[in-house]
Design a protein around this motif. Structure first.
Motif, short mmCIF file in Angstrom:
data_model
loop_
_atom_site.label_atom_id
_atom_site.label_comp_id
_atom_site.label_asym_id
_atom_site.label_seq_id
_atom_site.Cartn_x
_atom_site.Cartn_y
_atom_site.Cartn_z
N ALA A 38 0.72 -1.31 -0.15
CA ALA A 38 -0.13 -0.04 0.03
C ALA A 38 0.88 1.38 0.10
CB ALA A 38 -0.94 0.01 1.34
N SER A 419 -8.40 -1.50 6.17
CA SER A 419 -9.74 -0.50 5.96
C SER A 419 -9.84 0.56 7.00
CB SER A 419 -11.02 -1.37 6.00
OG SER A 419 -11.08 -2.11 4.71
N ARG A 422 -7.18 3.10 6.51
CA ARG A 422 -7.66 4.32 5.43
C ARG A 422 -8.71 5.19 5.95
NH1 ARG A 422 -6.62 -0.54 2.08
NH2 ARG A 422 -8.81 -1.14 2.30
N SER A 425 -7.16 7.61 7.80
CA SER A 425 -6.32 8.63 6.93
C SER A 425 -7.33 9.60 6.18
CB SER A 425 -5.67 7.93 5.93
OG SER A 425 -5.00 8.61 4.92
#
Length: 498
Positions: A38, A419, A422, A425
């Motif tokens: 990632a 997940s 994210r 973020s």
């Protein structure tokens, strides 16, 4: 990037990596690989041992091998066409993990020989304080606990155990300096490890006394060699390797019908096991003692084609009376009979619940993990526990399996963790904590389902159950169900902490 470091001038811990992964087995390495894929490189993997590999590094007993077909015992994103058998031996699995670490460039992130001593959440800083046994401390944004549940050996507390004068060791800590040739050996326990190493040592020892508390259900193990021609085909045509894995996956999922739908469907598996026992053990008295008295599946179904023949050897004795005492050179059973032995090997499994709970872990507002789990270990999707922000568990409560590969579960959990990261973020939150209501609702549904399935029937006890008889270890359904539930994070189930 230092895993540990000196304190700052004001005495506070030095700021460490953004994410800290604990453990370098299948779980920890999968998390590390997915972070790198990632584009995230600010992480460290702390491993207590001097080498990576987890379970497949620790277990080196004779005959150690996987009891899940090899094509399913690899990462879905990195299939291995080089397995030499349908059920890979320990050395090949360990080699695979080391190859993955090298292939994905994990060496700069690994801190071997670094054991975590404690974790404490810093409410004001929204970071975790990590303390290691070498005296180092540092802070980190998130912690991923990837230690798994099979690394704390369980040795029974038998009166006199410490007084035994000869070598004694657990199968997961096999003492290769001990030559068993011509020795009188006692094996305590008849679980998954014992059925693998007993056939290996039986031909070389003078006398083997196998102490069985509960007979396991055993089915034949179709451990066929994968020829060089087969491996070459899989190597040259990756779609064939993928098709083989997919076919085995769905075949293994059919085994979950009796687990996930109706215990009566386990009768098919019981019939296979009974035929296997009858075909390999001619003595009716021995066969009776090897026949379990509980519903098949409530303990792990074992695979072995050489275990029963080993028990039929003239120099092997199956003892079904419980052990009451261990003396300097003998083991005493409940009838008062004394069994002279030179070596004791404990094939008694692991302390699964203690794998995480043994660590001092303090969450929000000073909440200790042991207090959060006072009424039983539990987690949301086996991954997060309320009160412990940004602490993710891989192979946590109720993620174990009785029918297929846990590597599949690891990948599903890693996807859930990604997940969550994210979500942090995207929202610019510093931490997230699963809501107690979401954790409670999930576990209530889980336990309702477990209560009507095979693990609560048939009158057997196992390491799946806690002291209250509640299953805290096994996922009660098909693995594709777990995959679907962990596919994407549900923001409403979490509190975002700024």
């Amino acid at each position: 990037m230092a895993a540990t470091g000196p304190a700052n001038a004001d005495g506070t811990a030095a700021k460490g990596p953004g994410i800290t992964i604990i453990g370098a087995g299948f779980a920890g390495l999968c998390m590390a690989i997915k972070l790198k894929q990632a584009g995230y490189h600010d992480f460290v993997v702390l491993e207590k041992d001097s080498e990576l590999g987890g379970t497949w590094r620790d277990n080196t007993y004779p005959g150690c091998a996987c009891d899940v077909p090899s094509p399913m015992y690899s990462f879905s994103f990195d299939l291995n066409p080089e397995w030499t058998r349908l059920f890979a031996p320990q050395g090949e699995i360990w080699d695979y993990l080391r190859t993955c670490a090298e292939k994905y460039g994990l060496a700069p992130h690994l801190r071997l020989g670094t054991k975590v001593a404690a974790l404490e959440y810093q409410d004001r800083e929204r970071r975790w304080l990590v303390s290691t046994e070498d005296g180092g401390t540092f802070t980190t944004n998130a912690v991923v606990a990837g230690m798994g549940g099979l690394h704390v050996p369980s040795v029974p507390e038998i009166p006199g155990r410490a007084s035994f004068a000869g070598p004694a060791f657990h199968s997961a800590r096999w003492d290769h300096s001990v030559d068993l040739t011509g020795k009188r050996v006692a094996v305590v326990g008849t679980g998954a490890s014992s059925v693998q190493f007993i056939p290996q040592i039986a031909p070389v020892v003078e006398k083997l006394s196998v102490f069985q508390r509960t007979a396991p259900w055993i089915q034949p193990k179709p451990d066929i060699p994968l020829t060089e021609r087969t491996r070459r085909t899989l190597r040259r045509f990756p779609p064939a390797d993928r098709a083989l894995r997919d076919g085995i996956y769905w075949l293994l999922e059919t085994r979950a019908l009796g687990f996930a739908v109706d215990p009566r469907l386990m009768k098919v598996h019981e019939a296979v096991a009974r035929r296997h026992l009858a075909s390999q053990v001619a003595d009716p008295e021995l066969r009776a003692r090897l026949t379990p008295g509980y519903t098949i599946g409530c303990k792990r179904i074992l695979l072995a084609s050489d275990y029963y023949p080993a028990l039929c050897r003239d120099n092997v004795e199956l003892v079904t009376d419980r052990i009451t005492e261990i003396r300097d050179h003998s083991v005493v059973d409940a009838t008062g009979r004394e069994h002279p032995v030179d070596v004791i090997i404990y094939g008694t499994g692991f302390k699964v619940a203690e794998s995480l709970a043994q660590h001092p872990i303090i969450g929000r507002d000073g909440l200790k993990l042991q207090d959060a789990w006072r009424d039983g270990i539990r987690a949301y999707l086996g991954t997060l526990t309320a009160g412990f922000p940004n602490l993710f568990m891989l192979l946590g409560p109720n993620t174990g399996l009785g029918h297929t590969s846990v590597v599949f579960m690891i990948e599903a959990q890693v996807r859930l963790v990604m997940s969550c990261l994210r979500l942090l973020s995207a929202t610019r939150a510093r931490a997230l904590d699963v809501r107690p209501s979401a954790e409670r609702a999930y576990n209530e549904r889980l336990q309702r389902r477990l209560r009507r399935l095979v693990w609560s029937e048939g009158g057997c006890t196992s390491w799946y159950l806690d002291g209250k008889g509640i299953n805290r270890a096994i996922w009660p359904g098909f693995t594709f169900e777990f995959w679907a539930r962990t596919r994407a994070v549900k923001p409403g189930d979490f509190e975002l902490i700024g």
